[in-house]
Design a protein around this motif. Structure first.
Motif, PDB file in Angstrom:
ATOM      1  N   GLU A   1       1.634  71.273 -28.423  1.00  0.00           N
ATOM      2  CA  GLU A   1       2.383  72.290 -27.685  1.00  0.00           C
ATOM      3  C   GLU A   1       2.495  73.567 -28.531  1.00  0.00           C
ATOM      4  OE1 GLU A   1       6.881  72.662 -25.851  1.00  0.00           O
ATOM      5  OE2 GLU A   1       6.202  70.738 -26.586  1.00  0.00           O
ATOM      6  N   VAL A   2       2.281  74.722 -27.879  1.00  0.00           N
ATOM      7  CA  VAL A   2       2.383  75.979 -28.618  1.00  0.00           C
ATOM      8  C   VAL A   2       3.845  76.414 -28.697  1.00  0.00           C
ATOM      9  CG1 VAL A   2       1.676  78.403 -28.764  1.00  0.00           C
ATOM     10  CG2 VAL A   2       0.097  76.696 -27.837  1.00  0.00           C
ATOM     11  N   LYS A   3       4.368  76.471 -29.896  1.00  0.00           N
ATOM     12  CA  LYS A   3       5.725  76.973 -30.125  1.00  0.00           C
ATOM     13  C   LYS A   3       5.560  78.407 -30.602  1.00  0.00           C
ATOM     14  CE  LYS A   3       7.791  72.820 -29.970  1.00  0.00           C
ATOM     15  NZ  LYS A   3       8.811  72.469 -28.983  1.00  0.00           N
ATOM     16  N   TYR A   4       6.235  79.349 -29.968  1.00  0.00           N
ATOM     17  CA  TYR A   4       6.041  80.730 -30.365  1.00  0.00           C
ATOM     18  C   TYR A   4       7.280  81.574 -30.150  1.00  0.00           C
ATOM     19  CZ  TYR A   4       5.929  82.126 -25.516  1.00  0.00           C
ATOM     20  OH  TYR A   4       6.298  82.366 -24.227  1.00  0.00           O
ATOM     21  N   VAL A   5       7.292  82.699 -30.838  1.00  0.00           N
ATOM     22  CA  VAL A   5       8.324  83.716 -30.612  1.00  0.00           C
ATOM     23  C   VAL A   5       7.598  85.050 -30.555  1.00  0.00           C
ATOM     24  CG1 VAL A   5      10.325  84.928 -31.563  1.00  0.00           C
ATOM     25  CG2 VAL A   5      10.154  82.458 -31.796  1.00  0.00           C
ATOM     26  N   ARG A   6       7.869  85.831 -29.514  1.00  0.00           N
ATOM     27  CA  ARG A   6       7.270  87.133 -29.360  1.00  0.00           C
ATOM     28  C   ARG A   6       8.164  88.152 -30.040  1.00  0.00           C
ATOM     29  NH1 ARG A   6       4.934  90.731 -24.766  1.00  0.00           N
ATOM     30  NH2 ARG A   6       5.878  92.543 -25.731  1.00  0.00           N
ATOM     31  N   ILE A   7       7.564  89.032 -30.810  1.00  0.00           N
ATOM     32  CA  ILE A   7       8.336  90.037 -31.533  1.00  0.00           C
ATOM     33  C   ILE A   7       8.074  91.413 -30.932  1.00  0.00           C
ATOM     34  CG2 ILE A   7       8.646  91.136 -33.783  1.00  0.00           C
ATOM     35  CD1 ILE A   7       7.745  88.492 -35.054  1.00  0.00           C
ATOM     36  N   ASP A   8       9.124  92.091 -30.497  1.00  0.00           N
ATOM     37  CA  ASP A   8       8.953  93.447 -29.980  1.00  0.00           C
ATOM     38  C   ASP A   8       9.044  94.431 -31.124  1.00  0.00           C
ATOM     39  OD1 ASP A   8       8.537  93.088 -27.190  1.00  0.00           O
ATOM     40  OD2 ASP A   8      10.596  92.384 -27.065  1.00  0.00           O
ATOM     41  N   LEU A   9       7.956  95.095 -31.390  1.00  0.00           N
ATOM     42  CA  LEU A   9       7.938  96.049 -32.497  1.00  0.00           C
ATOM     43  C   LEU A   9       8.489  97.398 -32.041  1.00  0.00           C
ATOM     44  CD1 LEU A   9       4.434  95.235 -33.988  1.00  0.00           C
ATOM     45  CD2 LEU A   9       6.661  94.435 -34.746  1.00  0.00           C
ATOM     46  N   PRO A  10       9.069  98.154 -32.982  1.00  0.00           N
ATOM     47  CA  PRO A  10       9.544  99.502 -32.633  1.00  0.00           C
ATOM     48  C   PRO A  10       8.372 100.351 -32.115  1.00  0.00           C
ATOM     49  CG  PRO A  10      10.204  98.893 -34.887  1.00  0.00           C
ATOM     50  CD  PRO A  10       9.343  97.802 -34.389  1.00  0.00           C
ATOM     51  N   ASP A  11       8.653 101.250 -31.156  1.00  0.00           N
ATOM     52  CA  ASP A  11       7.614 102.092 -30.547  1.00  0.00           C
ATOM     53  C   ASP A  11       6.850 102.948 -31.543  1.00  0.00           C
ATOM     54  OD1 ASP A  11       8.131 101.234 -28.036  1.00  0.00           O
ATOM     55  OD2 ASP A  11       9.465 102.884 -27.486  1.00  0.00           O
ATOM     56  N   TYR A  12       7.534 103.342 -32.598  1.00  0.00           N
ATOM     57  CA  TYR A  12       6.871 104.264 -33.533  1.00  0.00           C
ATOM     58  C   TYR A  12       5.917 103.575 -34.503  1.00  0.00           C
ATOM     59  CZ  TYR A  12      10.830 102.683 -36.290  1.00  0.00           C
ATOM     60  OH  TYR A  12      11.745 101.896 -36.926  1.00  0.00           O
ATOM     61  N   ILE A  13       5.807 102.262 -34.400  1.00  0.00           N
ATOM     62  CA  ILE A  13       4.802 101.594 -35.232  1.00  0.00           C
ATOM     63  C   ILE A  13       3.443 101.723 -34.548  1.00  0.00           C
ATOM     64  CG2 ILE A  13       3.921  99.343 -35.950  1.00  0.00           C
ATOM     65  CD1 ILE A  13       6.479  98.621 -37.014  1.00  0.00           C
ATOM     66  N   LYS A  14       2.525 102.303 -35.253  1.00  0.00           N
ATOM     67  CA  LYS A  14       1.147 102.379 -34.768  1.00  0.00           C
ATOM     68  C   LYS A  14       0.240 101.818 -35.850  1.00  0.00           C
ATOM     69  CE  LYS A  14       1.876 106.541 -31.990  1.00  0.00           C
ATOM     70  NZ  LYS A  14       1.662 106.057 -30.627  1.00  0.00           N
ATOM     71  N   LEU A  15      -0.951 101.434 -35.443  1.00  0.00           N
ATOM     72  CA  LEU A  15      -1.874 100.816 -36.387  1.00  0.00           C
ATOM     73  C   LEU A  15      -3.099 101.692 -36.592  1.00  0.00           C
ATOM     74  CD1 LEU A  15      -1.638  97.264 -34.828  1.00  0.00           C
ATOM     75  CD2 LEU A  15      -0.417  98.117 -36.833  1.00  0.00           C
ATOM     76  N   LEU A  16      -3.500 101.792 -37.840  1.00  0.00           N
ATOM     77  CA  LEU A  16      -4.750 102.473 -38.144  1.00  0.00           C
ATOM     78  C   LEU A  16      -5.786 101.363 -38.290  1.00  0.00           C
ATOM     79  CD1 LEU A  16      -5.696 105.422 -38.801  1.00  0.00           C
ATOM     80  CD2 LEU A  16      -5.770 104.681 -41.179  1.00  0.00           C
ATOM     81  N   VAL A  17      -6.773 101.354 -37.397  1.00  0.00           N
ATOM     82  CA  VAL A  17      -7.762 100.272 -37.384  1.00  0.00           C
ATOM     83  C   VAL A  17      -9.089 100.803 -37.904  1.00  0.00           C
ATOM     84  CG1 VAL A  17      -8.926  98.584 -35.919  1.00  0.00           C
ATOM     85  CG2 VAL A  17      -6.560  99.245 -35.423  1.00  0.00           C
ATOM     86  N   MET A  18      -9.533 100.210 -39.002  1.00  0.00           N
ATOM     87  CA  MET A  18     -10.778 100.656 -39.640  1.00  0.00           C
ATOM     88  C   MET A  18     -11.868  99.627 -39.402  1.00  0.00           C
ATOM     89  SD  MET A  18      -9.043 101.872 -43.230  1.00  0.00           S
ATOM     90  CE  MET A  18      -7.536 100.895 -43.160  1.00  0.00           C
ATOM     91  N   VAL A  19     -12.883 100.007 -38.602  1.00  0.00           N
ATOM     92  CA  VAL A  19     -13.955  99.080 -38.234  1.00  0.00           C
ATOM     93  C   VAL A  19     -15.258  99.513 -38.904  1.00  0.00           C
ATOM     94  CG1 VAL A  19     -15.191  98.014 -36.301  1.00  0.00           C
ATOM     95  CG2 VAL A  19     -12.833  98.805 -35.984  1.00  0.00           C
ATOM     96  N   PRO A  20     -15.782  98.687 -39.816  1.00  0.00           N
ATOM     97  CA  PRO A  20     -17.016  99.085 -40.510  1.00  0.00           C
ATOM     98  C   PRO A  20     -18.259  98.778 -39.686  1.00  0.00           C
ATOM     99  CG  PRO A  20     -16.292  96.978 -41.337  1.00  0.00           C
ATOM    100  CD  PRO A  20     -15.276  97.392 -40.301  1.00  0.00           C
ATOM    101  N   ASP A  21     -19.402  99.334 -40.126  1.00  0.00           N
ATOM    102  CA  ASP A  21     -20.652  99.119 -39.379  1.00  0.00           C
ATOM    103  C   ASP A  21     -21.355  97.820 -39.778  1.00  0.00           C
ATOM    104  OD1 ASP A  21     -21.492  99.802 -41.897  1.00  0.00           O
ATOM    105  OD2 ASP A  21     -22.711 101.513 -41.283  1.00  0.00           O
ATOM    106  N   PHE A  22     -20.753  97.027 -40.662  1.00  0.00           N
ATOM    107  CA  PHE A  22     -21.369  95.728 -40.988  1.00  0.00           C
ATOM    108  C   PHE A  22     -20.551  94.622 -40.347  1.00  0.00           C
ATOM    109  CE2 PHE A  22     -18.225  94.538 -44.176  1.00  0.00           C
ATOM    110  CZ  PHE A  22     -17.768  95.768 -44.622  1.00  0.00           C
ATOM    111  N   GLN A  23     -21.223  93.517 -40.064  1.00  0.00           N
ATOM    112  CA  GLN A  23     -20.531  92.396 -39.438  1.00  0.00           C
ATOM    113  C   GLN A  23     -20.251  91.319 -40.466  1.00  0.00           C
ATOM    114  OE1 GLN A  23     -22.476  91.084 -35.905  1.00  0.00           O
ATOM    115  NE2 GLN A  23     -22.229  93.082 -34.929  1.00  0.00           N
TER     116      GLN A  23
END
Lengths: 262, 262
Positions: free
Chosen positions: B104-126
């Protein structure tokens, strides 16, 4: 004279090995007074043989460190320890998540719901922390580490958001209890009984041998059933219902119980 | 025809190895339609060679499982995958703490503050997940396990209570990043630069090679500085500012973008 009231704490809440602690509504009082000369440390009769009464005393060592820090040198010192917290049973004040990062304590205090109470089971045998530490392995399976990380995060999130339904699963641990359970007679039977009584999870307090069960209702009945159950064993267990202490150490007014500062 | 919109997810948030995940504001759309016979799976040109288009296709396997569960047998199936999420870069689809306890999946969802944003860096290699997994040891030092447990609990508590000052310390990890960093060129330099830019912690997304930095302000400037910094390396990195996706998978209205159910 200075009087300080310090709550008992229980470390290692389930999966939160070495990082999740909780303060209990059970206190030691430390009275300290400067005297003309020498060091005089008085302790309860029951603690004799367990607590040092000379310069190796932990309270004295802590006070000395503060004196050194502020540059004060008392002529002499009388320390009177009024101890209500059982010695070497894994009890020493809300709930705190903490870690030390580059010498600095990073922490978050968690306010638990008022209806959470703890059933504290203190046995008549002692388990020195050194022995309970020595039994732990230096390396652990990655999957056990991941098991605890996920439960520690789930436990933390569930306690903050009031998702008590997750607790029985979230207090589970694979990093210290499996190694230490052999030091607690009837561990498996006690764990099963606590689950059967509908409690929200049971864990070893600190390095043990005290056990703590989380309750959200039916407190007196659970305590009565637990006492009856434990009475069948050869060890004697004292069983207490405790509130979570909402405050940390307190400075008390001279000769009275009034709180001067928290 | 049925249209489902699924957000990208990033697993392994720092110390929360294998238990802390976050959904991003970046989506794949899955269109499925019953046809007279056969299985036809269409995918974007750029995903050819990476995604199976026969019965081994993951979306098909998931759909088949549901059909088996409910006892429905479609005559034939056309699945059209509109993929915006980069393949094998450690991105797939609030923030969730989860563990599986007795199936059974036990979980808790966390609501993050609106001002949190993520910088996502995706390289050209896999970096195939199989390779990133193979590099991990089977056993880890107890102290590293405890290091991660304490950070995972601190990270969880800090995110829920908005104590962002704790994040740079709390996303630190000793269970997978130290082993995988060798697979990401210039890891140390990138980590140092992100700290220098005043961000709130950087971690490997899933098994990598995508890196994610938590930001609480100054988003555009941090992105511009990061692009300039990464341009000096031989690999090419695409850098995105992403919001946290507040919802999970969504069922969209036929032929339109309207949400039918969440």
């Amino acid at each position: 004279m200075i009087r300080v009231k310090v709550p008992a704490t229980s470390a290692n809440i389930g999966a939160g090995f070495d990082c999740l602690g909780i303060a209990l509504d059970l206190y030691n009082i430390i009275e300290a007074e400067e005297i003309e000369s020498g060091l005089k440390i008085t302790i309860p009769e029951s603690d004799k043989g367990y607590i040092e009464t000379d310069e190796r005393n932990l309270v004295f060592i802590s006070m000395k460190r503060l004196f050194d820090e502020v540059g004060y040198r008392p002529k002499g010192l009388h320390i009177n320890l009024i101890n209500n917290i059982p010695i070497t049973r894994g009890l020493i004040g809300g709930m705190t998540v903490a870690c030390i990062v580059e010498g600095e304590v990073k922490y978050v205090r968690i306010d638990l719901p008022d209806y959470i109470k703890l059933l504290v089971m203190v046995p008549d045998f002692q388990l020195p922390t050194s022995e309970a530490r020595a039994i732990l392995p230096q390396n652990v399976p990655m999957q056990d580490a991941v098991f605890n990380i996920s439960r520690a995060a789930l436990l933390t999130a569930s306690l903050i958001t009031g998702r008590l339904d997750n607790l029985p699963a979230a207090v589970d641990d694979r990093l210290h209890q499996p190694y230490r359970k052999g030091l607690i007679p009837h561990w498996d039977e006690i764990m099963s009984k606590m689950a059967e009584l509908g409690t929200k999870g049971t864990f070893l307090s600190g390095a043990g041998p005290t056990l703590i069960t989380i309750m959200d209702k039916d407190y007196d009945n659970i305590r009565a059933e637990t006492c009856k159950f434990l009475a069948a064993f050869e060890q004697h267990w004292d069983v207490y219902i405790m509130d979570v202490c909402r405050y940390g150490a307190e400075l008390l007014a001279q000769g009275k119980g009034e709180i001067v500062c928290r």
